[in-house]
Design a protein around this motif. Structure first.
Motif: not given
Lengths: 130, 111
Positions: A41-64
């Motif tokens: 969330q940049m100053p005065g701006k909205g929410l932006e989804w960046m990415g996720i990780i599954y801690p069990g095996d560190s599978d990671t996915r990113y927003s383009p």
């Protein structure tokens, strides 16, 4: 009780590296339906989804939009997820939230279907200024 | 992937109902029943208010309700209260490439 506790505010200069953390507790970390997401969330701006990780095996996915800009990692042995930058820019100045993402992992496709973010950390303010 | 479109602001008097729209495409809102809504007070972390289009988490007042028609989801607050004054964001699953996308956010003002 599910809790996500984030590291404290950071003030950095452009070009510096940074790693912020999110300690999660109060639920079973090996449940494939529980991932950790990062949201900007940049100053005065909205929410932006960046990415996720599954801690069990560190599978990671990113927003383009964030692929290649940040690195998400986790150390399940200490119940902690991380968001890191190798070279900060002034435009990285923002509040960063971690949240527990409820998801369904489709074994056939190898992709998670994301449902919602049910618990949030308190946020970490990152300020990048020369 | 563009953000989902929400009105910048909506307002209402105490006791009235307000609705916030969240417009996407057939690749996100219209394609999946995984729309969620979040309430955010200034300086605070967001809070989940609605998930799976119309489900309410435990503890969320039943004056908050969600629905979807085509590519547009809606959050309705019935019996508006002063404490409902906050920013609201929708979020939708958008497929295996984009994954999740938030709306632009709506400020709710209680007159």
């Amino acid at each position: 009780e599910v809790q996500l506790v984030q590291s404290g505010a950071e003030v950095k200069k452009p070009g510096e590296s940074l790693k912020i953390s999110c300690n999660y507790s109060g639920y079973s970390f090996i449940n494939i339906n529980y991932w950790i997401a990062w949201v900007r969330q940049m100053p005065g701006k909205g929410l932006e989804w960046m990415g996720i990780i599954y801690p069990g095996d560190s599978d990671t996915r990113y927003s383009p939009s964030f692929q290649g800009q940040v690195t998400i990692s986790a150390d399940n042995s200490i119940s902690t997820a991380y968001l890191q930058w190798s070279s900060l820019k002034a435009s990285d100045t923002a509040m960063y939230y971690c949240a527990r993402q409820i998801a369904y992992y489709n074994i056939l496709t190898g992709h998670p279907t994301l449902y919602h973010l049910d618990y949030w950390g308190q946020g970490t303010l990152v300020t990048v200024s020369s | 992937q563009s953000a989902l479109t929400q009105p910048r602001s909506v307002s209402g008097s105490p006791g009235q109902s307000v609705a916030i729209s969240c417009t996407g495409t057939s690749s996100d809102v219209g394609g999946y029943n995984y729309v969620s809504w979040y309430q955010q007070y200034p300086g605070k972390a967001p809070k989940l208010m609605i998930y799976d289009v119309s489900e309410r988490p435990s503890g969320v007042p039943d004056r908050f309700s969600g629905s979807k028609s085509g590519n547009t989801a809606s959050l309705t607050i019935s019996g508006l209260q002063a404490e409902d004054e906050a920013d609201y964001y929708c979020c939708s699953y958008a497929g295996s490439y984009t994954l999740d996308v938030f709306g632009t956010g709506t400020k709710v003002t209680v007159l």
